[in-house]
Design a protein around this motif. Structure first.
Motif, mmCIF file in Angstrom:
data_model
loop_
_atom_site.group_PDB
_atom_site.id
_atom_site.type_symbol
_atom_site.label_atom_id
_atom_site.label_comp_id
_atom_site.label_asym_id
_atom_site.label_seq_id
_atom_site.Cartn_x
_atom_site.Cartn_y
_atom_site.Cartn_z
ATOM 1 N N ALA A 129 -16.448 9.718 -28.718
ATOM 2 C CA ALA A 129 -17.907 9.781 -28.543
ATOM 3 C C ALA A 129 -18.609 8.745 -29.416
ATOM 4 O O ALA A 129 -19.599 8.143 -28.997
ATOM 5 N N GLU A 130 -18.097 8.530 -30.611
ATOM 6 C CA GLU A 130 -18.683 7.510 -31.490
ATOM 7 C C GLU A 130 -18.560 6.134 -30.848
ATOM 8 O O GLU A 130 -19.494 5.334 -30.878
ATOM 9 N N ALA A 131 -17.410 5.857 -30.257
ATOM 10 C CA ALA A 131 -17.238 4.582 -29.555
ATOM 11 C C ALA A 131 -18.232 4.476 -28.409
ATOM 12 O O ALA A 131 -18.824 3.409 -28.171
ATOM 13 N N GLY A 132 -18.448 5.581 -27.687
ATOM 14 C CA GLY A 132 -19.441 5.591 -26.618
ATOM 15 C C GLY A 132 -20.840 5.299 -27.129
ATOM 16 O O GLY A 132 -21.603 4.542 -26.513
ATOM 17 N N THR A 133 -21.168 5.846 -28.267
ATOM 18 C CA THR A 133 -22.487 5.599 -28.857
ATOM 19 C C THR A 133 -22.630 4.147 -29.286
ATOM 20 O O THR A 133 -23.685 3.532 -29.079
ATOM 21 N N PHE A 134 -21.574 3.565 -29.854
ATOM 22 C CA PHE A 134 -21.612 2.149 -30.205
ATOM 23 C C PHE A 134 -21.872 1.300 -28.952
ATOM 24 O O PHE A 134 -22.661 0.363 -28.978
#
Length: 117
Positions: free
Chosen positions: A71-76
């Motif tokens: 999810a963090e990668a998605g937010t980036f």
């Protein structure tokens, strides 16, 4: 005089302290990437590339990618305006961690609406 069993116990404890921490999940370079992302814009792009490569390679059966990292990668990706990649990473989080499904289902649906619309 020190007993042999006590001496052996001390040696075992000291040697086991040298093995380093074992974690349940694979965190990769998450902390460093997050720090660079918010505090060192000059290195942000390279750190993000390395983080995405780590996420895409995935963890192992014994040490899966830690919860929240997809999810963090998605937010980036969303911050960079890459909605399709963001949806891909949010879907990976959705599939890997059932606990996140209620929130991510709504998020994915909303983002897919932006892609289609």
């Amino acid at each position: 005089m020190i007993s042999k069993s006590f001496l052996v116990s001390v040696i075992v404890v000291l040697l086991s302290a040298c093995t380093g921490p074992q974690t349940l999940y694979d965190w990769g370079q998450y902390e460093q990437t997050l720090f660079i992302h918010y505090h060192d814009p000059a290195l942000k792009e390279q750190a993000l590339k390395e983080y995405i490569a780590f996420i895409e390679q995935g963890g192992t059966q014994e040490h899966p990618i830690a919860p929240g990292l997809y999810a963090e990668a998605g937010t980036f990706m969303l911050e960079q305006g890459d909605i399709e990649s963001a949806v891909k990473f949010y879907q990976m989080e959705h599939d890997a961690w059932p606990e996140s499904r209620p929130m991510l289902s709504v998020l994915i649906e909303n983002l897919e609406g932006q892609i289609d619309g």
